[in-house]
Motif scaffolding. Structure first.
Motif, mmCIF file in Angstrom:
data_model
loop_
_atom_site.group_PDB
_atom_site.id
_atom_site.type_symbol
_atom_site.label_atom_id
_atom_site.label_comp_id
_atom_site.label_asym_id
_atom_site.label_seq_id
_atom_site.Cartn_x
_atom_site.Cartn_y
_atom_site.Cartn_z
ATOM 1 N N LYS A 199 0.864 -1.250 0.040
ATOM 2 C CA LYS A 199 0.027 0.052 -0.041
ATOM 3 C C LYS A 199 0.762 1.451 -0.056
ATOM 4 O O LYS A 199 0.427 2.401 -0.389
ATOM 5 C CB LYS A 199 -1.076 -0.028 1.530
ATOM 6 N N ASP A 200 1.915 1.509 0.684
ATOM 7 C CA ASP A 200 2.992 2.570 0.735
ATOM 8 C C ASP A 200 3.880 2.485 -0.356
ATOM 9 O O ASP A 200 4.932 3.289 -0.280
ATOM 10 C CB ASP A 200 3.518 2.444 2.223
ATOM 11 N N ARG A 201 3.581 1.841 -1.260
ATOM 12 C CA ARG A 201 4.381 1.613 -2.484
ATOM 13 C C ARG A 201 4.519 2.795 -3.455
ATOM 14 O O ARG A 201 3.591 3.447 -3.540
ATOM 15 C CB ARG A 201 4.312 0.473 -3.615
ATOM 16 N N THR A 202 5.782 3.654 -3.833
ATOM 17 C CA THR A 202 5.637 4.463 -4.885
ATOM 18 C C THR A 202 5.711 4.206 -6.181
ATOM 19 O O THR A 202 6.737 3.586 -6.543
ATOM 20 C CB THR A 202 7.048 5.517 -4.432
ATOM 21 N N TYR A 203 5.089 4.256 -6.925
ATOM 22 C CA TYR A 203 4.797 3.934 -8.320
ATOM 23 C C TYR A 203 5.513 4.719 -9.296
ATOM 24 O O TYR A 203 5.501 6.071 -9.355
ATOM 25 C CB TYR A 203 3.415 3.626 -8.574
ATOM 26 N N SER A 204 5.925 4.019 -10.358
ATOM 27 C CA SER A 204 6.807 4.655 -11.274
ATOM 28 C C SER A 204 5.802 4.650 -12.656
ATOM 29 O O SER A 204 4.808 3.826 -12.726
ATOM 30 C CB SER A 204 7.897 3.730 -11.885
ATOM 31 N N PRO A 205 5.834 5.794 -13.474
ATOM 32 C CA PRO A 205 4.983 5.930 -14.774
ATOM 33 C C PRO A 205 5.374 4.263 -15.462
ATOM 34 O O PRO A 205 4.311 4.204 -16.366
ATOM 35 C CB PRO A 205 5.887 7.064 -15.469
ATOM 36 N N LEU A 206 6.333 3.783 -15.503
ATOM 37 C CA LEU A 206 6.384 2.623 -16.134
ATOM 38 C C LEU A 206 5.887 1.516 -15.705
ATOM 39 O O LEU A 206 5.641 0.419 -16.023
ATOM 40 C CB LEU A 206 7.963 2.123 -16.005
ATOM 41 N N GLU A 207 4.861 1.684 -14.352
ATOM 42 C CA GLU A 207 4.144 0.733 -13.705
ATOM 43 C C GLU A 207 2.776 1.136 -13.965
ATOM 44 O O GLU A 207 1.813 0.899 -13.425
ATOM 45 C CB GLU A 207 4.428 0.447 -12.322
#
Length: 480
Positions: A328-336
């Motif tokens: 839940k606390d993950r920082t997502y990348s535009p690649l994801e």
């Protein structure tokens, strides 16, 4: 009673044997793995010696040989200690067995003496007929029968204990022979270690005499490393920008669709109002309300699209739909930003420590980060693992992904594969077997290994994240 004692003794001996055997088995596996690595290092070193020039790679191989041999010697030391412990436990078990056997023999001798003294059938009948009643006589007869069975059990226990004692003595003798054999192997490895250290001193002395030449070689490798890093950064930035453009195009399309829907809803509402106004001054007819039906139809269609003219814009911290295993606390990348990109990222992360090696039977000669060489002032930086393999060896992809670059950079062929927000790089290829935008699986052959600046066969394997930060590949790859 005797059966219980004998069974308990067997259980204790067997459980101790199993625990020691398991530890010995683990040590044997580690020993075999190190011996295999040493054989590969020796073969690789012989190949590098064919090159008339003494290279830094030769020193790196010797250093790894020394480390592997020291690990092997430490493993043999642990094996000797376990053998000493096993010998001690077996000697203690033999002492306990002898004590138990002596006790059994004494008790058996007493029972034989008693039986001899009461061997007369008259005394047997006298013991039975002196019973006060019939039930008492039955109990006495059962007692005499059990007494005879007890003597038979004692005799059987003595025979089994003697057999177990002899087996234990045989195991102890084998343990002592194995200990002597292991010590001989240890002494041989110690001699080989001394030879490796002498060889290392010789190579260091030769390298000191040509430090200027080697420093130039290292500078050339550093220039090449920086050029490759710049090229990889450019590819990663390009992939991120393209991902952002696709995301923005998707957002604009959603906004345009919402605008068209809103315009259609407004037109339908206006038409409905006009129809209602006209209907107020006319008689009711079967077609009255048709406008309302049209408006309802448009409204219903709009409801099927969430009925929102301004849908919320997805953010980088929102997990794509269809992916539920991310933190839940993950920082997502535009690649994801797509389910496919997220799945590739999570699969790559979840396989950390289990990724296959890009080449078979390769030996790491240069580790990740800044490397120094004992006895010299030589230092070099590596963004991955330099793995020595024969020229022309197949180089395989370590995980599912998409090829984002396949070509030449700084006079070296390189393949870059995207795995969601992670990238793996394969450098020093003599040939490339894939092309850009090609989907690849773990195990797909990307090309064949070539030679590096120092003229030795091998590849450079790298792992980067979406920030273009190089990762140490060692913790990601499975143990050999």
């Amino acid at each position: 009673m005797f059966k219980q004692i004998f069974s308990l003794l067997l259980l204790l001996l067997f459980s101790g044997f199993v625990a020691v055997a398991q530890n010995r088995e683990e040590l044997q596996k580690q020993k075999q793995s190190i011996e295999k690595e040493l054989a590969e290092l020796n073969q690789l070193y012989r190949e590098t010696q064919k090159n008339t020039k003494t290279s830094v790679k030769q020193l790196a191989i010797i250093k790894r040989k020394i480390n592997a041999r020291e690990a092997l010697i430490n493993g043999i030391n642990r094996e000797v200690k376990q053998l000493d412990e096993t010998i001690y436990l077996n000697e203690r078990d033999i002492y306990r067995l002898r004590k138990e056997l002596d006790t059994l023999k004494v008790k058996y001798a007493k029972s034989i003496v008693f039986a001899y003294k009461n061997r007369s059938s008259y005394e047997y009948l006298n013991f039975l007929f002196s019973a006060s009643n019939f039930n008492d006589a039955l109990k006495r007869a059962a007692y005499l029968k059990s007494y005879r069975q007890n003597r038979e059990t004692q005799a059987s226990a003595i025979v089994k204990s003697e057999q177990l004692l002899q087996d234990k003595i045989g195991v102890l003798s084998a343990n002592k022979k194995e200990r002597l054999s292991t010590l001989e192997v240890q002494n041989k490895q110690l001699l080989d270690l001394e030879e490796d250290k002498k060889e290392q001193d010789q190579v260091v002395a030769q390298l000191k005499g040509k430090e200027k030449e080697l420093n130039k070689q290292i500078r050339d490798k550093e220039n090449q490393r920086q050029k490759v890093a710049v090229a990889i950064n450019a590819v990663i930035r390009r992939e991120i920008e393209e991902a952002k453009k696709r995301e923005e195009a998707k957002r604009l399309k959603a906004l345009e669709d919402a605008r068209k829907l809103k315009a259609a809803q407004d037109a339908a509402a206006a038409q409905a109002a006009a129809d209602k106004k006209n209907a107020a001054g006319k008689p009711a007819s079967g077609n009255a309300g048709a406008g309302n039906n049209a408006a309802n139809t448009v409204a219903a269609n709009g409801a099927g699209n969430n009925g929102s003219a301004n849908p919320p814009r997805p953010t980088l911290n929102d997990a794509p739909s269809g992916v539920t295993s991310a933190a839940k606390d993950r920082t997502y990348s535009p690649l994801e930003s797509t389910p496919e990109g997220m799945e590739l990222s999570l699969n790559f992360e979840n396989n950390k420590g289990r990724l296959p090696w890009p080449v078979s039977n390769g030996v790491v000669t240069v580790g990740f980060g800044t490397q120094s060489y004992a006895g010299t002032k030589l230092m070099q930086k590596s963004d991955g693992l330099e793995i020595a393999v024969p020229v022309g060896s197949p180089v395989r992809c370590v995980a599912d992904g998409e090829v984002v670059y396949a070509g030449e950079v700084a006079d070296e062929n390189i393949v870059l594969v995207k795995h969601g927000k992670y990238f793996t790089g394969y450098k020093n290829l003599s040939s490339v077997a894939v092309s850009r935008d090609q989907k690849v699986k773990a195990g797909t052959v990307l090309g064949k290994s070539g030679t590096s600046i120092d003229g030795e066969g091998g590849i450079l394997f790298m792992i980067m994240n979406d920030k273009s930060v190089a990762q140490n590949p060692a913790p990601w790859l499975r143990s050999k």
